[in-house]
Design a protein around this motif. Structure first.
Motif, mmCIF file in Angstrom:
data_model
loop_
_atom_site.group_PDB
_atom_site.id
_atom_site.type_symbol
_atom_site.label_atom_id
_atom_site.label_comp_id
_atom_site.label_asym_id
_atom_site.label_seq_id
_atom_site.Cartn_x
_atom_site.Cartn_y
_atom_site.Cartn_z
ATOM 1 N N VAL A 89 0.887 -1.172 0.000
ATOM 2 C CA VAL A 89 0.000 0.000 0.000
ATOM 3 C C VAL A 89 0.920 1.216 0.000
ATOM 4 C CG1 VAL A 89 -1.815 1.262 1.208
ATOM 5 C CG2 VAL A 89 -1.750 -1.251 1.306
ATOM 6 N N LYS A 90 0.963 1.898 -1.131
ATOM 7 C CA LYS A 90 1.933 2.982 -1.296
ATOM 8 C C LYS A 90 1.221 4.323 -1.078
ATOM 9 C CE LYS A 90 5.468 4.367 -4.614
ATOM 10 N NZ LYS A 90 5.033 5.756 -4.591
ATOM 11 N N LEU A 91 1.680 5.073 -0.069
ATOM 12 C CA LEU A 91 0.989 6.323 0.266
ATOM 13 C C LEU A 91 1.933 7.529 0.267
ATOM 14 C CD1 LEU A 91 -1.066 4.968 3.293
ATOM 15 C CD2 LEU A 91 -1.964 5.508 1.042
ATOM 16 N N ASP A 92 3.215 7.311 -0.099
ATOM 17 C CA ASP A 92 4.185 8.386 0.082
ATOM 18 C C ASP A 92 4.140 9.480 -0.969
ATOM 19 O OD1 ASP A 92 5.119 6.631 -1.851
ATOM 20 O OD2 ASP A 92 7.222 7.037 -1.409
ATOM 21 N N ALA A 93 3.346 9.330 -2.021
ATOM 22 C CA ALA A 93 3.303 10.396 -3.024
ATOM 23 C C ALA A 93 1.864 10.782 -3.337
ATOM 24 C CB ALA A 93 4.044 9.971 -4.283
ATOM 25 N N ASN A 94 1.003 10.641 -2.319
ATOM 26 C CA ASN A 94 -0.404 11.035 -2.473
ATOM 27 C C ASN A 94 -1.143 10.249 -3.548
ATOM 28 O OD1 ASN A 94 -0.267 12.846 -0.471
ATOM 29 N ND2 ASN A 94 -0.673 14.661 -1.722
ATOM 30 N N GLU A 95 -0.664 9.030 -3.865
ATOM 31 C CA GLU A 95 -1.410 8.249 -4.843
ATOM 32 C C GLU A 95 -2.666 7.677 -4.190
ATOM 33 O OE1 GLU A 95 1.985 7.322 -4.362
ATOM 34 O OE2 GLU A 95 2.894 6.994 -6.335
ATOM 35 N N ASN A 96 -3.656 7.404 -5.035
ATOM 36 C CA ASN A 96 -4.881 6.771 -4.564
ATOM 37 C C ASN A 96 -4.665 5.254 -4.583
ATOM 38 O OD1 ASN A 96 -7.339 5.522 -4.443
ATOM 39 N ND2 ASN A 96 -8.227 6.592 -6.212
ATOM 40 N N PRO A 97 -4.614 4.591 -3.404
ATOM 41 C CA PRO A 97 -4.274 3.162 -3.404
ATOM 42 C C PRO A 97 -5.368 2.288 -4.026
ATOM 43 C CG PRO A 97 -4.800 3.900 -1.183
ATOM 44 C CD PRO A 97 -4.832 5.105 -2.053
ATOM 45 N N TYR A 98 -6.557 2.870 -4.286
ATOM 46 C CA TYR A 98 -7.646 2.068 -4.885
ATOM 47 C C TYR A 98 -7.625 2.094 -6.411
ATOM 48 C CZ TYR A 98 -9.153 2.477 -0.100
ATOM 49 O OH TYR A 98 -9.181 2.449 1.258
ATOM 50 N N GLY A 99 -6.803 2.979 -6.991
ATOM 51 C CA GLY A 99 -6.753 3.058 -8.453
ATOM 52 C C GLY A 99 -7.979 3.764 -9.004
ATOM 53 N N PRO A 100 -8.048 3.897 -10.327
ATOM 54 C CA PRO A 100 -9.174 4.611 -10.922
ATOM 55 C C PRO A 100 -10.444 3.757 -10.913
ATOM 56 C CG PRO A 100 -7.697 3.814 -12.629
ATOM 57 C CD PRO A 100 -7.074 3.444 -11.319
ATOM 58 N N PRO A 101 -11.625 4.369 -11.044
ATOM 59 C CA PRO A 101 -12.855 3.588 -11.150
ATOM 60 C C PRO A 101 -12.830 2.751 -12.439
ATOM 61 C CG PRO A 101 -13.325 5.955 -11.117
ATOM 62 C CD PRO A 101 -11.843 5.801 -11.106
ATOM 63 N N PRO A 102 -13.564 1.621 -12.488
ATOM 64 C CA PRO A 102 -13.512 0.744 -13.670
ATOM 65 C C PRO A 102 -13.881 1.469 -14.965
ATOM 66 C CG PRO A 102 -14.969 -0.171 -11.952
ATOM 67 C CD PRO A 102 -14.439 1.120 -11.438
ATOM 68 N N GLU A 103 -14.755 2.488 -14.872
ATOM 69 C CA GLU A 103 -15.155 3.221 -16.092
ATOM 70 C C GLU A 103 -13.937 3.880 -16.748
ATOM 71 O OE1 GLU A 103 -16.415 3.396 -13.141
ATOM 72 O OE2 GLU A 103 -18.564 3.831 -13.130
ATOM 73 N N VAL A 104 -12.975 4.316 -15.927
ATOM 74 C CA VAL A 104 -11.789 4.977 -16.486
ATOM 75 C C VAL A 104 -10.954 3.961 -17.261
ATOM 76 C CG1 VAL A 104 -9.620 6.154 -15.890
ATOM 77 C CG2 VAL A 104 -11.729 6.761 -14.708
ATOM 78 N N ASN A 105 -10.780 2.779 -16.674
ATOM 79 C CA ASN A 105 -10.025 1.727 -17.377
ATOM 80 C C ASN A 105 -10.707 1.363 -18.689
ATOM 81 O OD1 ASN A 105 -7.995 1.506 -15.537
ATOM 82 N ND2 ASN A 105 -8.992 -0.106 -14.350
ATOM 83 N N GLU A 106 -12.054 1.255 -18.633
ATOM 84 C CA GLU A 106 -12.794 0.909 -19.871
ATOM 85 C C GLU A 106 -12.599 1.990 -20.920
ATOM 86 O OE1 GLU A 106 -16.924 0.247 -18.867
ATOM 87 O OE2 GLU A 106 -16.221 -1.243 -17.393
ATOM 88 N N ALA A 107 -12.748 3.245 -20.523
ATOM 89 C CA ALA A 107 -12.621 4.347 -21.484
ATOM 90 C C ALA A 107 -11.213 4.372 -22.079
ATOM 91 C CB ALA A 107 -12.933 5.679 -20.796
ATOM 92 N N LEU A 108 -10.195 4.123 -21.243
ATOM 93 C CA LEU A 108 -8.813 4.132 -21.760
ATOM 94 C C LEU A 108 -8.607 2.974 -22.737
ATOM 95 C CD1 LEU A 108 -6.760 4.978 -18.537
ATOM 96 C CD2 LEU A 108 -7.120 6.453 -20.522
ATOM 97 N N GLY A 109 -9.174 1.803 -22.393
ATOM 98 C CA GLY A 109 -9.025 0.633 -23.265
ATOM 99 C C GLY A 109 -9.778 0.779 -24.573
#
Ligand SMILES: Cc1ncc(COP(=O)(O)O)c(C=O)c1O
Length: 240
Positions: A89-109
């Motif tokens: 669980v990486k939190l040292d650079a303000n990343e969102n540990p849950y990743g993007p919502p599935p709709e974002v992955n679908e749109a990118l794909g």
């Protein structure tokens, strides 16, 4: 022919050299690109004799900068810790540990033309943000992350010798970008509870007339909210 050499990423040497080479050793990374008829070694000793080196090309205030310490990428961290990326669980650079919502992955794909440059004016995104915020899209600038926008703001407004106000502990890029632009940084440290020292900021603003004041909200690293938009507006009309 010119050559730009990146040694250890934090230093850059400019000179003349022979074929392209990539040398890895002692954890130092040395990348030499472009070609000429003179070897790097010959050129280095030539430069030493002549007193010419990267330092004479690079803007002097940049030579004084301390190297920025970037975060470790996931794959490097994973190797160092001997753990799978999924188990970190990486939190040292303000990343969102849950990743993007599935709709974002679908749109990118589903992108039809991922190999074509995207709209440089981000029209669709700005129109959506305009609808959401109530601002007109001409007043909205989209960038590749907040870092790019911070950099653009400083490049647009700062002349060498201008000043910014920074309220540490906070995001370190304000100080770094100011230094890149040859600007001075006036630090007004936060109170022990991370709130802003408003009286000192007001004093400094009145005396020094800085071009930028960075009031991060929510602040990094504590997540505290600073001022409302109306408070910032009344402060700026009072002092500028
Ligand atoms: C306060 C603050 N501003 C900007 C950034 C950079 O954001 P981005 O990843 O969108 O460039 C960070 C990243 O940690 C941050 O903490």
């Amino acid at each position: 022919m010119g050559v730009i050499e990146l040694c250890n990423i934090s230093s850059i040497c400019i000179g003349r050299a022979k074929p392209s080479s990539l040398i890895e050793g002692n954890r130092r990374r040395r990348i030499t690109c472009m070609a000429s008829s003179v070897s790097v070694q010959e050129e280095e000793s030539h430069q030493q004799k002549q007193g010419v080196n990267g330092g004479s090309f690079i803007r002097t205030h940049l030579l004084k900068l301390s190297p920025y310490q970037p975060i470790l990428p996931f794959e490097v961290l994973s190797t160092r810790l001997g753990r799978k990326p999924e188990d970190i669980v990486k939190l040292d650079a303000n990343e969102n540990p849950y990743g993007p919502p599935p709709e974002v992955n679908e749109a990118l794909g589903a992108m039809k033309f991922p190999y074509i440059y995207p709209d440089p004016e981000s029209r669709t995104l700005r129109a959506a943000l305009a609808e959401d915020s109530g601002l007109e899209s001409e007043y909205i600038l989209a960038g590749c992350g907040a870092d790019e926008l911070i950099d653009l703001i400083m490049r647009c407004v700062l002349d060498p010798g201008d000043k910014i106000v920074d309220c540490p502990p906070t995001f370190t890029m304000y100080e770094f970008d100011a230094a890149v632009n040859g600007a001075g940084v006036i630090k007004v440290p936060r109170n022990p509870d991370f709130s802003l020292d408003v009286e000192r900021i007001a004093e400094v603003v009145e005396r020094e007339k800085p071009k930028c004041i960075f009031l991060t909200s929510p602040n990094n690293p504590d997540g505290r909210f600073s001022w409302t938009k109306s408070r910032i507006w009344s402060f700026s009309t009072e002092y500028y």
